[in-house]
Scaffold this motif. Structure first.
Motif, short mmCIF file in Angstrom:
data_model
loop_
_atom_site.label_atom_id
_atom_site.label_comp_id
_atom_site.label_asym_id
_atom_site.label_seq_id
_atom_site.Cartn_x
_atom_site.Cartn_y
_atom_site.Cartn_z
N CYS A 91 0.82 -1.22 0.00
CA CYS A 91 0.00 0.00 0.00
C CYS A 91 0.85 1.27 0.00
N ARG A 92 2.15 1.12 0.27
CA ARG A 92 3.10 2.23 0.30
C ARG A 92 2.77 3.27 1.37
N GLU A 93 2.01 2.85 2.35
CA GLU A 93 1.76 3.70 3.52
C GLU A 93 2.95 3.55 4.46
N ARG A 94 3.17 4.59 5.27
CA ARG A 94 4.26 4.52 6.23
C ARG A 94 3.73 4.18 7.62
N PHE A 95 4.46 3.32 8.30
CA PHE A 95 4.07 2.86 9.64
C PHE A 95 5.30 2.80 10.52
N ALA A 96 5.06 2.77 11.83
CA ALA A 96 6.16 2.45 12.75
C ALA A 96 6.63 1.04 12.43
N GLN A 97 7.93 0.85 12.47
CA GLN A 97 8.49 -0.45 12.11
C GLN A 97 7.86 -1.60 12.88
N SER A 98 7.50 -1.34 14.15
CA SER A 98 6.93 -2.39 15.00
C SER A 98 5.55 -2.85 14.53
N ALA A 99 4.89 -2.08 13.69
CA ALA A 99 3.56 -2.45 13.20
C ALA A 99 3.61 -3.23 11.89
N HIS A 130 -4.50 -8.18 0.68
CA HIS A 130 -4.62 -7.21 -0.41
C HIS A 130 -4.44 -7.91 -1.76
N LYS A 131 -5.19 -7.45 -2.76
CA LYS A 131 -5.10 -8.13 -4.06
C LYS A 131 -3.74 -7.94 -4.74
N LYS A 132 -3.01 -6.93 -4.34
CA LYS A 132 -1.70 -6.71 -4.95
C LYS A 132 -0.57 -7.46 -4.25
N THR A 133 -0.88 -8.07 -3.11
CA THR A 133 0.20 -8.69 -2.32
C THR A 133 0.87 -9.86 -3.05
N PRO A 134 0.11 -10.78 -3.67
CA PRO A 134 0.81 -11.88 -4.37
C PRO A 134 1.79 -11.37 -5.42
N GLY A 135 1.39 -10.36 -6.16
CA GLY A 135 2.26 -9.80 -7.20
C GLY A 135 3.50 -9.15 -6.62
N GLN A 136 3.33 -8.47 -5.49
CA GLN A 136 4.48 -7.84 -4.84
C GLN A 136 5.45 -8.89 -4.31
N LEU A 137 4.92 -9.94 -3.72
CA LEU A 137 5.80 -11.01 -3.21
C LEU A 137 6.56 -11.65 -4.37
N VAL A 151 0.88 -18.57 -5.21
CA VAL A 151 0.09 -19.31 -4.21
C VAL A 151 1.01 -19.80 -3.09
N ALA A 152 2.14 -20.37 -3.46
CA ALA A 152 3.10 -20.85 -2.46
C ALA A 152 3.64 -19.68 -1.63
N LEU A 153 3.91 -18.56 -2.27
CA LEU A 153 4.41 -17.40 -1.54
C LEU A 153 3.39 -16.91 -0.52
N MET A 154 2.13 -16.87 -0.93
CA MET A 154 1.07 -16.41 -0.02
C MET A 154 0.88 -17.38 1.15
#
Ligand SMILES: [Zn+2]
Length: 84
Positions: A15-23, A53-60, A70-73
């Protein structure tokens, strides 16, 4: 006002949002396989909201240079369960 603790901020690769590393979940790929970061080499971050997220498999696939999404997910979900 409560004093804010200093926390490193990192970006989720999906999502390219920024978070505290711990999250975030810190991951890496070794020889095309996803694994938790072991303090060596390149890593990337994923926020928990992006696990489904629908983009997560592609990013992985991109991070790992491995098209077996599928294996990555499945591996991602294992890592998150073991982490908690
Ligand atoms: Zn995210």
């Amino acid at each position: 006002m409560a004093q804010k603790l200093h926390q490193p901020i990192r970006m989720c690769v999906v999502c390219r949002e920024r978070f505290a590393q711990s999250a975030l979940v810190r991951l890496q790929c070794r020889e095309g396989l996803l694994q938790p970061y072991d303090n060596e080499g390149r890593s990337f971050y994923l926020c928990l909201a992006c696990v489904e997220h629908k983009k997560t498999p592609g990013q992985l696939a991109r991070q790992c240079k491995n098209g077996a999404t599928v294996a990555l997910m499945n591996r991602l979900k294992e890592i998150i369960v073991n982490d908690g």
